[in-house]
Design a protein around this motif. Structure first.
Motif, PDB file in Angstrom:
ATOM      1  N   TYR A 418       0.817  -1.208   0.000  1.00 44.63           N
ATOM      2  CA  TYR A 418       0.000   0.000   0.000  1.00 44.63           C
ATOM      3  C   TYR A 418       0.852   1.261   0.000  1.00 44.63           C
ATOM      4  O   TYR A 418       0.322   2.367  -0.074  1.00 44.63           O
ATOM      5  CB  TYR A 418      -0.981   0.002   1.178  1.00 44.63           C
ATOM      6  N   LYS A 419       2.184   1.111   0.052  1.00 45.90           N
ATOM      7  CA  LYS A 419       3.106   2.233  -0.107  1.00 45.90           C
ATOM      8  C   LYS A 419       4.205   1.822  -1.085  1.00 45.90           C
ATOM      9  O   LYS A 419       4.573   0.652  -1.159  1.00 45.90           O
ATOM     10  CB  LYS A 419       3.735   2.650   1.227  1.00 45.90           C
ATOM     11  N   ALA A 420       4.762   2.813  -1.806  1.00 45.30           N
ATOM     12  CA  ALA A 420       5.745   2.522  -2.851  1.00 45.30           C
ATOM     13  C   ALA A 420       7.138   2.297  -2.297  1.00 45.30           C
ATOM     14  O   ALA A 420       8.033   1.896  -3.036  1.00 45.30           O
ATOM     15  CB  ALA A 420       5.787   3.661  -3.866  1.00 45.30           C
ATOM     16  N   ALA A 476      18.922  15.932   3.945  1.00 45.37           N
ATOM     17  CA  ALA A 476      19.692  14.901   3.237  1.00 45.37           C
ATOM     18  C   ALA A 476      19.490  13.544   3.897  1.00 45.37           C
ATOM     19  O   ALA A 476      19.294  12.524   3.208  1.00 45.37           O
ATOM     20  CB  ALA A 476      21.165  15.282   3.228  1.00 45.37           C
ATOM     21  N   PHE A 477      19.543  13.493   5.232  1.00 45.25           N
ATOM     22  CA  PHE A 477      19.290  12.240   5.936  1.00 45.25           C
ATOM     23  C   PHE A 477      17.841  11.795   5.731  1.00 45.25           C
ATOM     24  O   PHE A 477      17.565  10.606   5.550  1.00 45.25           O
ATOM     25  CB  PHE A 477      19.591  12.410   7.427  1.00 45.25           C
ATOM     26  N   TYR A 478      16.915  12.758   5.760  1.00 44.93           N
ATOM     27  CA  TYR A 478      15.508  12.434   5.518  1.00 44.93           C
ATOM     28  C   TYR A 478      15.337  11.871   4.109  1.00 44.93           C
ATOM     29  O   TYR A 478      14.529  10.950   3.891  1.00 44.93           O
ATOM     30  CB  TYR A 478      14.659  13.684   5.701  1.00 44.93           C
ATOM     31  N   ALA A 479      16.075  12.404   3.133  1.00 46.05           N
ATOM     32  CA  ALA A 479      15.943  11.952   1.749  1.00 46.05           C
ATOM     33  C   ALA A 479      16.323  10.481   1.603  1.00 46.05           C
ATOM     34  O   ALA A 479      15.741   9.760   0.787  1.00 46.05           O
ATOM     35  CB  ALA A 479      16.802  12.815   0.831  1.00 46.05           C
ATOM     36  N   ASN A 485      11.908   4.200   1.958  1.00 43.69           N
ATOM     37  CA  ASN A 485      10.745   3.937   2.812  1.00 43.69           C
ATOM     38  C   ASN A 485       9.642   4.948   2.509  1.00 43.69           C
ATOM     39  O   ASN A 485       9.565   5.469   1.403  1.00 43.69           O
ATOM     40  CB  ASN A 485      11.161   3.968   4.284  1.00 43.69           C
ATOM     41  N   PHE A 486       8.792   5.199   3.474  1.00 43.17           N
ATOM     42  CA  PHE A 486       7.697   6.144   3.261  1.00 43.17           C
ATOM     43  C   PHE A 486       7.497   7.018   4.506  1.00 43.17           C
ATOM     44  O   PHE A 486       6.436   6.976   5.143  1.00 43.17           O
ATOM     45  CB  PHE A 486       6.399   5.412   2.899  1.00 43.17           C
ATOM     46  N   PRO A 491       4.117  10.356  11.125  1.00 39.96           N
ATOM     47  CA  PRO A 491       4.188  11.666  11.775  1.00 39.96           C
ATOM     48  C   PRO A 491       5.468  11.891  12.573  1.00 39.96           C
ATOM     49  O   PRO A 491       5.956  13.019  12.654  1.00 39.96           O
ATOM     50  CB  PRO A 491       2.954  11.664  12.695  1.00 39.96           C
ATOM     51  N   GLU A 492       6.022  10.819  13.175  1.00 38.33           N
ATOM     52  CA  GLU A 492       7.251  10.996  13.958  1.00 38.33           C
ATOM     53  C   GLU A 492       8.392  11.487  13.086  1.00 38.33           C
ATOM     54  O   GLU A 492       9.215  12.309  13.522  1.00 38.33           O
ATOM     55  CB  GLU A 492       7.660   9.674  14.614  1.00 38.33           C
ATOM     56  N   ILE A 493       8.472  10.990  11.855  1.00 39.38           N
ATOM     57  CA  ILE A 493       9.535  11.403  10.948  1.00 39.38           C
ATOM     58  C   ILE A 493       9.163  12.722  10.273  1.00 39.38           C
ATOM     59  O   ILE A 493      10.036  13.550   9.991  1.00 39.38           O
ATOM     60  CB  ILE A 493       9.818  10.317   9.901  1.00 39.38           C
TER      61      ILE A 493
END
Length: 870
Positions: A418-420, A476-479, A485-486, A491-493
């Protein structure tokens, strides 16, 4: 003192070096002046509320914490925005809020939201689009509010830095605690470690994406704060290794190279040792964390430790044969009513991988790896959606709807992606290439803002430089997380995204306002309030805009409240299906679910959830009424399968076949529906359509016993025993030990070999009944040459051999009978008689004794005569 100030004013100030220690420029606090200005307290509390509330909101009996965390985030946005619009300073200068849009990343973010709204025109499920938009709007509102607070006083970045570094240490220590419990055997698998988060993956993401806070403290602070930064960095890296997430292993490698390049460039430019020390401290943290992880894993992990210990080879009496068992079934999206389906062994394989070394885990990233294969499939399908819908995509939130067009053609079950597992591809697939480019530009523009500031202030970094570095490195770390992932659904991320992006936007705006002339130690020097007044905004327009935003935030909170109520009901359904028994009644769900959303968290329509219970209770007409107008997910075959089942139960076979055929076109490899459809085709005597259907199914799925059983049975009914026998013989190769397949093999063998030679066997029986035992043996020899697996032939021939005095031949036939069928008392007694005739009295007595237990009266007499001496 005034003379001193005046004297200093006219005295030329010496040019200070880049390595100037800012501790020498500390301002002494004036007597009676509070340590923290009162004006900073409300913004600080609001920022702390975002951090604490979003991170620690529990699930409150919902199916997952995303629903409750988005709800609390929306309420927090509403309260915080009301604070902003009622703040006296901002009310005097309403245009200050619009300064947010002076940052290029903010403009790109706002443009992205507009494209998301435009994508509604292509959405199949508008409710999912609306829910997705409000998720995005909630995060946008959080970024806006945090950025405005930081624009008022950018020094609040320091508070965020300390709090988030402390939270990183807290998360890391929590991981260490549960790793110890894993070593002690109190935690079964590393995948069960989640601390305060919903699952292990979110915990791993939270650790990894927080690392820039510790890195920033290591880079820019001095003394104990720098030491704290190094400890937090070491703890965070070590906890990341323990979480055994391959995406973050790769991310650490890539971004470590980027950071070391950054320090190398600085060192080459200025030849300052502190950059070499900084690079050394980073490498030391990385190397030490990897070393500690490897030592703990190789010496204390249960599986690894036991594998390295010498194990004595067991003797025969110590060996046991374990029955193969599937891993825990993933049943929560199975369409079967009151039952469950297996979900494969992905959990077991993942548990084994989590105890491998870093190198082994990275080496396991191959196309054959189940997790990677699912990602590649999702990415491939997403690229095709982008190709087909390049302008506006398939509609926000509709990826999980449209992707079933592809997945159903390969996936025989209802456990869906349900997520890519790639937010960049999923966002582009949902909003088109313009939306994808705008989303990516948020990252690029934030990085460009840092580069521009870096070129001007790299030698003497201040608070703006730190904020921009933290923003660029954090995104950059979030990317990395977003690529594998997704996090856009976590919400935490998303909180970390909001903090990083708001810091970058605020610093960019302040830098533009002040022309990069920063004095970070002067109170109020880096706030929007200290800059020139903004362009005037008409009070009426400002009030109207504020009212519109308040209405949207209120609607946002209400929508997430409905989503939360639905999630609580979904939890009940989930628990019932996981238990394999629908313990609730349909009355507890019909008419109780909110009108939004109309699709569950795992992608099943809400009406299908109700239909489960109605079908289980035999309410077939009510099932049809519930499902007939449901079009929430036209690519999900559960609606059509449930309708076909209901109509079939009502003996309305034409309607049942109609919906079963639709379900088959949507999902051709779901065998329960395929079996129902073929059964209905037989009922309507459309036999010629069935071979292509069942053959195509068996070409794809060779592990479903029911498919082999139906196929072989159908060809027997169709008079093609050769085809039936070929199929059931193939089934025996794929499903060894399956009792149903073995029984079906005997059935098909009977139709292929025994029935066509029945007359020859009857001729042998006629000779046997006439006491012509030699003639019976002759006929049975002919019959057995054609039919090797008829136990009755060996039975009759065994008695015939005995009657002709061929006792060893009789024993051979008894043995061959026992290989095909369970031996009975009469044959066991015959075995005893033959053994006695051959002089093996001890063996004969054992056979007689066993035959007595089987109920043979003749064996009882023989045992008394020959084995008891009486």
């Amino acid at each position: 003192m005034s003379k001193t100030k005046k004297h200093k004013k006219h005295k030329p100030a010496p040019e200070r070096p880049a390595s100037y220690d800012r501790r020498k420029r500390r301002n002494k606090r004036e007597p009676g002046k509070p340590l923290i200005p009162l004006a900073q307290i409300p913004p600080a509390l609001i920022i702390l509320a975002y951090i604490v509330v979003v991170t620690f909101t529990p699930n409150w009996m919902a199916l997952d914490t995303n629903t409750t965390k988005f709800l609390t985030l929306s309420l927090l946005n509403l309260a915080s925005f009301l604070y902003l619009v009622t703040n006296r300073e901002l009310r005097r200068e309403p245009g200050v809020l619009l300064k947010f849009f002076k940052a290029p990343a903010a403009m790109a973010y706002a443009g992205f939201l507009l494209v998301v709204l435009a994508s509604f025109t292509h959405a199949i499920n508008l409710q999912e689009s609306l829910l997705q938009f409000f998720k995005l709007f909630s995060v946008f509102a959080a970024v806006f509010i945090l950025a405005v607070l930081l624009m008022r006083d950018i020094r609040l970045v320091k508070m965020i830095l300390v709090v988030m570094t402390a939270l990183l240490i807290f998360d890391s220590v929590s991981v260490f605690y549960y790793i110890n419990k894993f070593i002690q055997g109190d935690v079964e698998r590393i995948s069960d470690i989640k601390t305060v988060y919903s699952n292990k993956n979110i915990l791993a993401s939270s650790l990894y994406v927080k690392l820039p806070f510790a890195l920033s403290m290591l880079m820019f602070d001095r003394g104990r704060l720098r030491q704290l930064g190094w400890v937090a960095l070491f703890f965070g890296m070590l906890a990341t290794f323990f979480m055994a997430t391959r995406a973050f292993y790769l991310g650490l490698i890539v971004l470590s190279l980027v950071f070391l390049t950054y320090t190398a460039v600085h060192f080459m430019r200025k030849r300052e040792r502190r950059y070499a020390y900084l690079a050394g401290a980073y490498v030391a943290a990385l190397a030490l964390s990897l070393l500690v992880f490897s030592v703990v894993q190789q010496n204390f992990y249960p599986g690894v430790r036991d594998a390295r210990s010498p194990v004595p080879r067991p003797g025969f009496s110590e060996l046991t044969i374990a029955t193969p068992r599937l891993s825990a079934p993933l049943v929560f999206i199975s369409p079967e009513v009151g039952s469950s389906t297996g979900g494969g062994t992905r959990g077991a394989a993942g548990g084994q991988r989590h105890t491998q070394s870093v190198g082994e885990q990275l080496a396991s990233i191959t196309r054959e790896d189940g997790s990677m294969r699912n990602r590649i499939n999702a990415w491939t399908w997403s690229l095709d959606l982008i190709r087909r819908y390049p302008l506006l995509g398939v509609g926000a939130g509709n990826w999980k709807v449209n992707i079933l067009e592809y997945e159903n053609q390969e996936n025989p079950g209802f456990i869906y992606l349900y997520k890519a597992h790639n937010d960049f591809l999923e966002t582009t697939a949902e909003t088109g290439i313009p939306g994808g480019l705008l989303f990516i530009s948020i990252f690029l523009l934030t990085g460009w803002s840092f580069i521009r500031h870096y070129r001007k202030k790299a030698d003497d970094p201040g608070v703006l430089y730190r904020a921009l570095f933290l923003s660029a490195s954090g995104l950059a770390f979030y990317a990395v997380d977003a690529f594998f992932n997704f996090p856009a659904d976590r919400p935490e991320i998303l909180l970390l995204w909001s903090l990083y992006l708001s810091m970058g936007i605020a610093a960019t705006v302040i830098s533009k306002e002040q022309g990069s002339q920063e004095q970070p130690e002067e109170p109020g020097a880096e706030t929007i309030a200290a800059t020139a007044a903004p362009a005037p905004v008409k009070p009426a327009l400002a009030k109207t805009l504020a009212a519109v935003v308040v209405v949207m935030l209120t609607a946002n909170a209400y929508l997430f409240y409905l989503n939360y109520q639905s999630s609580k009901l979904q939890r009940l359904v989930y628990q019932d299906i996981m238990a394999g028994q629908l313990r609730h009644t349909s009355d507890e769900f019909t008419g109780v679910f909110p009108f939004m959303p109309n699709i569950s968290i795992w992608g099943e329509s809400v009406t299908s959830l109700k239909a489960r219970y109605l079908l289980d209770e035999g309410k077939y007409r009510e099932t049809i009424e519930v499902l007939i107008n449901d079009h929430g997910n036209p690519w999900d075959a559960r609606r059509e399968y449930f309708l076909a089942t209901a109509y079939s139960s009502l003996e309305q076979y034409d309607s049942a076949l109609y919906y079963s055929e639709i379900a088959h076109r949507l999902k051709p490899y779901y065998f329960r529906n395929t079996h129902l459809m073929m059964t209905l085709l037989e009922r309507f005597e459309r036999y010629d359509e069935i071979p292509a259907i069942i053959d195509a199914y068996l070409d794809t799925d060779k592990r479903t016993a029911a498919a082999w059983l139906y196929a072989s049975g159908f060809y027997v009914r169709a008079g093609d025993a050769d085809k039936a026998y070929a199929l059931i013989t193939e089934a025996r190769r794929y499903l060894r030990g399956n009792s149903d397949i073995a029984q079906q093999y005997d059935f098909v063998y009977h139709h292929k070999y025994i029935r066509p030679n029945r007359q020859l066997f009857q001729a042998a029986m006629d000779r046997f009944d006439a006491d012509d035992f030699r003639g019976a043996i002759s006929r049975l020899n002919e019959y057995i040459a054609l039919v090797e697996r008829d136990p009755n032939a060996y039975r009759i021939r065994a008695f015939s051999h005995y009657r002709t005095g061929r006792f060893q031949e009789s024993l051979d036939d008894i043995r061959r009978f026992s290989e095909l069928h369970e031996i009975d008392g009469a044959l066991m007694n015959l075995r005893g008689v033959c053994l006695r005739e051959l002089g093996d009295l001890e063996g004969a007595c054992r056979a007689f004794e066993q035959a007595v237990r089987m109920g043979s009266a003749g064996a009882e007499q023989n045992y008394r005569n020959f084995c008891t001496g009486g």
